[in-house]
Motif scaffolding. Structure first.
Motif, PDB file in Angstrom:
ATOM      1  N   GLY A   1       0.804  -1.214   0.000  1.00 17.00           N
ATOM      2  CA  GLY A   1       0.000   0.000   0.000  1.00 17.00           C
ATOM      3  C   GLY A   1       0.839   1.267   0.000  1.00 17.00           C
ATOM      4  N   ALA A   2       2.017   1.198  -0.572  1.00 14.31           N
ATOM      5  CA  ALA A   2       2.964   2.318  -0.513  1.00 14.31           C
ATOM      6  C   ALA A   2       2.512   3.534  -1.308  1.00 14.31           C
ATOM      7  N   THR A   3       1.653   3.356  -2.299  1.00 16.51           N
ATOM      8  CA  THR A   3       1.195   4.494  -3.104  1.00 16.51           C
ATOM      9  C   THR A   3      -0.208   4.938  -2.734  1.00 16.51           C
ATOM     10  N   GLY A   4      -0.772   4.367  -1.672  1.00 14.04           N
ATOM     11  CA  GLY A   4      -2.101   4.745  -1.230  1.00 14.04           C
ATOM     12  C   GLY A   4      -2.107   6.012  -0.400  1.00 14.04           C
ATOM     13  N   TYR A   5      -3.267   6.372   0.050  1.00 12.66           N
ATOM     14  CA  TYR A   5      -3.483   7.617   0.799  1.00 12.66           C
ATOM     15  C   TYR A   5      -2.651   7.653   2.082  1.00 12.66           C
ATOM     16  N   ILE A   6      -2.771   6.607   2.904  1.00  9.27           N
ATOM     17  CA  ILE A   6      -2.001   6.556   4.139  1.00  9.27           C
ATOM     18  C   ILE A   6      -0.545   6.222   3.839  1.00  9.27           C
ATOM     19  N   GLY A   7      -0.337   5.212   3.001  1.00  3.49           N
ATOM     20  CA  GLY A   7       1.009   4.712   2.753  1.00  3.49           C
ATOM     21  C   GLY A   7       1.950   5.739   2.166  1.00  3.49           C
ATOM     22  N   SER A   8       1.479   6.487   1.179  1.00  3.11           N
ATOM     23  CA  SER A   8       2.380   7.455   0.530  1.00  3.11           C
ATOM     24  C   SER A   8       2.716   8.608   1.469  1.00  3.11           C
ATOM     25  N   THR A   9       1.766   9.013   2.309  1.00  2.00           N
ATOM     26  CA  THR A   9       2.042  10.078   3.276  1.00  2.00           C
ATOM     27  C   THR A   9       2.994   9.586   4.360  1.00  2.00           C
ATOM     28  N   PHE A  10       2.768   8.386   4.855  1.00  3.99           N
ATOM     29  CA  PHE A  10       3.664   7.788   5.851  1.00  3.99           C
ATOM     30  C   PHE A  10       5.099   7.710   5.324  1.00  3.99           C
ATOM     31  N   LEU A  11       5.274   7.181   4.109  1.00  2.50           N
ATOM     32  CA  LEU A  11       6.617   7.044   3.564  1.00  2.50           C
ATOM     33  C   LEU A  11       7.259   8.397   3.288  1.00  2.50           C
ATOM     34  N   ASP A  12       6.468   9.349   2.806  1.00  3.02           N
ATOM     35  CA  ASP A  12       6.992  10.687   2.548  1.00  3.02           C
ATOM     36  C   ASP A  12       7.587  11.292   3.823  1.00  3.02           C
ATOM     37  N   LEU A  13       6.872  11.192   4.921  1.00  2.44           N
ATOM     38  CA  LEU A  13       7.344  11.775   6.177  1.00  2.44           C
ATOM     39  C   LEU A  13       8.484  10.971   6.786  1.00  2.44           C
ATOM     40  N   LEU A  14       8.390   9.650   6.705  1.00  2.55           N
ATOM     41  CA  LEU A  14       9.445   8.807   7.267  1.00  2.55           C
ATOM     42  C   LEU A  14      10.766   9.000   6.522  1.00  2.55           C
ATOM     43  N   LEU A  15      10.706   9.071   5.190  1.00  6.54           N
ATOM     44  CA  LEU A  15      11.924   9.185   4.403  1.00  6.54           C
ATOM     45  C   LEU A  15      12.594  10.543   4.547  1.00  6.54           C
ATOM     46  N   LYS A  16      11.873  11.523   5.069  1.00  5.10           N
ATOM     47  CA  LYS A  16      12.460  12.845   5.299  1.00  5.10           C
ATOM     48  C   LYS A  16      13.238  12.924   6.609  1.00  5.10           C
ATOM     49  N   LYS A  17      13.097  11.909   7.454  1.00  2.00           N
ATOM     50  CA  LYS A  17      13.828  11.899   8.719  1.00  2.00           C
ATOM     51  C   LYS A  17      15.305  11.551   8.474  1.00  2.00           C
ATOM     52  N   GLU A  18      16.181  12.220   9.170  1.00  2.00           N
ATOM     53  CA  GLU A  18      17.615  12.089   8.914  1.00  2.00           C
ATOM     54  C   GLU A  18      18.134  10.670   9.123  1.00  2.00           C
ATOM     55  N   ASP A  19      17.597   9.959  10.109  1.00  2.00           N
ATOM     56  CA  ASP A  19      18.157   8.651  10.438  1.00  2.00           C
ATOM     57  C   ASP A  19      17.508   7.499   9.684  1.00  2.00           C
ATOM     58  N   THR A  20      16.512   7.781   8.845  1.00  6.82           N
ATOM     59  CA  THR A  20      15.785   6.703   8.165  1.00  6.82           C
ATOM     60  C   THR A  20      16.683   5.903   7.236  1.00  6.82           C
ATOM     61  N   ALA A  21      17.505   6.584   6.457  1.00  2.83           N
ATOM     62  CA  ALA A  21      18.327   5.897   5.451  1.00  2.83           C
ATOM     63  C   ALA A  21      19.289   4.902   6.085  1.00  2.83           C
ATOM     64  N   ARG A  22      19.817   5.212   7.252  1.00  4.50           N
ATOM     65  CA  ARG A  22      20.740   4.271   7.884  1.00  4.50           C
ATOM     66  C   ARG A  22      20.028   3.243   8.764  1.00  4.50           C
ATOM     67  N   SER A  23      18.755   3.501   9.068  1.00  8.40           N
ATOM     68  CA  SER A  23      18.012   2.589   9.944  1.00  8.40           C
ATOM     69  C   SER A  23      17.251   1.514   9.190  1.00  8.40           C
ATOM     70  N   TYR A  24      16.810   1.823   7.960  1.00 11.01           N
ATOM     71  CA  TYR A  24      15.943   0.913   7.225  1.00 11.01           C
ATOM     72  C   TYR A  24      16.309   0.863   5.744  1.00 11.01           C
ATOM     73  N   THR A  25      16.033  -0.282   5.138  1.00 10.71           N
ATOM     74  CA  THR A  25      15.956  -0.389   3.679  1.00 10.71           C
ATOM     75  C   THR A  25      14.532  -0.803   3.345  1.00 10.71           C
ATOM     76  N   PHE A  26      14.041  -0.377   2.188  1.00  9.89           N
ATOM     77  CA  PHE A  26      12.628  -0.564   1.871  1.00  9.89           C
ATOM     78  C   PHE A  26      12.425  -1.302   0.550  1.00  9.89           C
ATOM     79  N   ARG A  27      11.456  -2.204   0.566  1.00  6.71           N
ATOM     80  CA  ARG A  27      10.900  -2.800  -0.638  1.00  6.71           C
ATOM     81  C   ARG A  27       9.396  -2.620  -0.550  1.00  6.71           C
ATOM     82  N   ALA A  28       8.745  -2.413  -1.696  1.00 15.68           N
ATOM     83  CA  ALA A  28       7.310  -2.130  -1.679  1.00 15.68           C
ATOM     84  C   ALA A  28       6.612  -2.857  -2.808  1.00 15.68           C
ATOM     85  N   LEU A  29       5.493  -3.489  -2.486  1.00 12.31           N
ATOM     86  CA  LEU A  29       4.656  -4.134  -3.487  1.00 12.31           C
ATOM     87  C   LEU A  29       3.957  -3.058  -4.307  1.00 12.31           C
ATOM     88  N   VAL A  30       4.011  -3.185  -5.617  1.00  8.04           N
ATOM     89  CA  VAL A  30       3.386  -2.194  -6.493  1.00  8.04           C
ATOM     90  C   VAL A  30       2.816  -2.909  -7.712  1.00  8.04           C
TER      91      VAL A  30
END
Length: 355
Positions: free
Chosen positions: A10-39
């Motif tokens: 659900g990465a491109t949905g209403y909740i999912g895209s907003t969640f990812l947008d905000l999470l990926l803007k956090k400074e520590d996200t890139a070193r804390s997580y790697t992401f794969r998404a069903l599309v």
């Protein structure tokens, strides 16, 4: 610390895209997580997923073998897709259950699943308000919910006692979500836009029955921040009780998995319809300033299928765990302003399509 592997549905949905947008803007996200998404499509993968540094996985919720394999290779699965798609959730659970923990440093897997307070609905059809309020810290009260309730058949898979110690499971159950999303994907909600769209279609503010039914609400950005708070706290959970808990006690999960996410006062859908009528009068769509309430036998004539459930029942919830345990503080409050904006957005879209 090795980055945790996150699989998102659900990465491109209403909740999912907003969640990812905000999470990926956090400074520590890139070193804390790697992401794969069903599309579902290559176009979405190229336009919406890859530009965010997320690895796309082509498939749909019906591709359960793909979902199971992805879950088996993930540390965390965040399901922001269809709350009622049972087989995909069962595939996630199978995959996380067979996920190897033999690798050094691998933790017990986490599943954050999106349900909704539709699970609390009654059959009001807009005819009455309810004083019943559900609290997410009252497990006994929530256990009274029948399996026939919306979303419940999926939710019980996630609160299954057999998963304790195998998967840390959490259920996020939002109420009516309002506001415009921020991510690369769908930025519009369902319920309020549905009422507005139907009112524009008939040139008259519309409601189910008397519009007396009551819901709780939350802004999509506040909701996205809650998901981030829950994720960040869930990954801190110790693997064994003797390791100690960050808060002095475990984060509620598994059989106590429900998290409601609600802000401010509840609202009646009839009050939304009244606001639509005011705006319609102000901008010249309908000068009457009145609302048309439909009887049950008229609903198939005036409303899309399922509207009596989506817009006609009572669903009242309180986010006790979000506020008291996670310290979540919603910030968005201009619900009435949003209704006005949504009417203008849809009207402008319709006007743009006129010859």
């Amino acid at each position: 610390m090795t980055a945790l592997r996150v699989f998102v549905l659900g990465a491109t949905g209403y909740i999912g895209s907003t969640f990812l947008d905000l999470l990926l803007k956090k400074e520590d996200t890139a070193r804390s997580y790697t992401f794969r998404a069903l599309v579902r499509s290559q176009d979405k993968a190229d336009q919406l997923i890859r530009p965010q540094g997320i690895e796309p996985v082509l498939g749909s919720l019906d591709d359960v073998a793909i979902i199971e394999d992805e879950a088996a290779n993930a540390d965390i699965v965040i399901n922001l897709a269809d709350a009622d798609h049972l087989t995909s959730v069962q595939a996630i659970i199978r995959g996380l259950s067979r996920r190897p923990r033999s690798e050094e440093g691998r933790r017990r897997p986490i599943l954050i699943h999106t349900s909704g307070t539709g699970v609390l609905l009654d059959g009001a059809n807009g005819q009455f308000a309810s004083n019943t309020i559900y609290y997410d810290n009252d497990v006994a009260q929530l256990n009274t919910l029948e399996i026939s309730q919306l979303h419940r058949v999926v939710d019980v898979e996630i609160i299954n006692p057999a998963l304790v110690g195998v998967i840390d499971t959490y259920i996020v159950a939002p109420p009516t979500i309002w506001g415009f999303g921020t991510g690369r994907g769908n930025n519009n909600s369902i319920q309020i836009p549905a009422l507005v769209a139907n009112s524009l279609k008939h040139g008259q503010a519309m409601q189910i029955g008397k519009g007396l039914n009551i819901w709780s609400k939350v802004h999509v950005i506040d909701l996205a921040h809650f998901y981030i708070s829950l994720l960040e706290r869930a990954v801190q959970e110790p693997q064994d009780a003797d390791e100690g808990y960050p808060l002095g006690y475990p984060l509620p999960k598994n059989e106590d998995a429900y998290y409601f996410v609600q802000e401010g006062d509840d609202f009646a859908y009839g009050d939304v319809a009244k606001e639509v009528a005011k705006v319609f009068q102000r901008i010249g769509i309908n000068d009457s300033g009145t609302v048309n309430g439909t009887a049950p036998e008229e609903e198939t004539t005036y409303w899309p299928e399922g509207s009596n459930v989506l817009l006609g029942g009572n669903s009242r919830s309180r986010a006790v765990k979000a506020t008291e345990i996670l310290g979540w503080e919603p910030k968005y409050t201009d619900f009435i302003g949003y209704i006005d904006e949504e009417i203008h957005r849809q009207k402008n879209l319709l006007d743009s399509k006129k010859p």
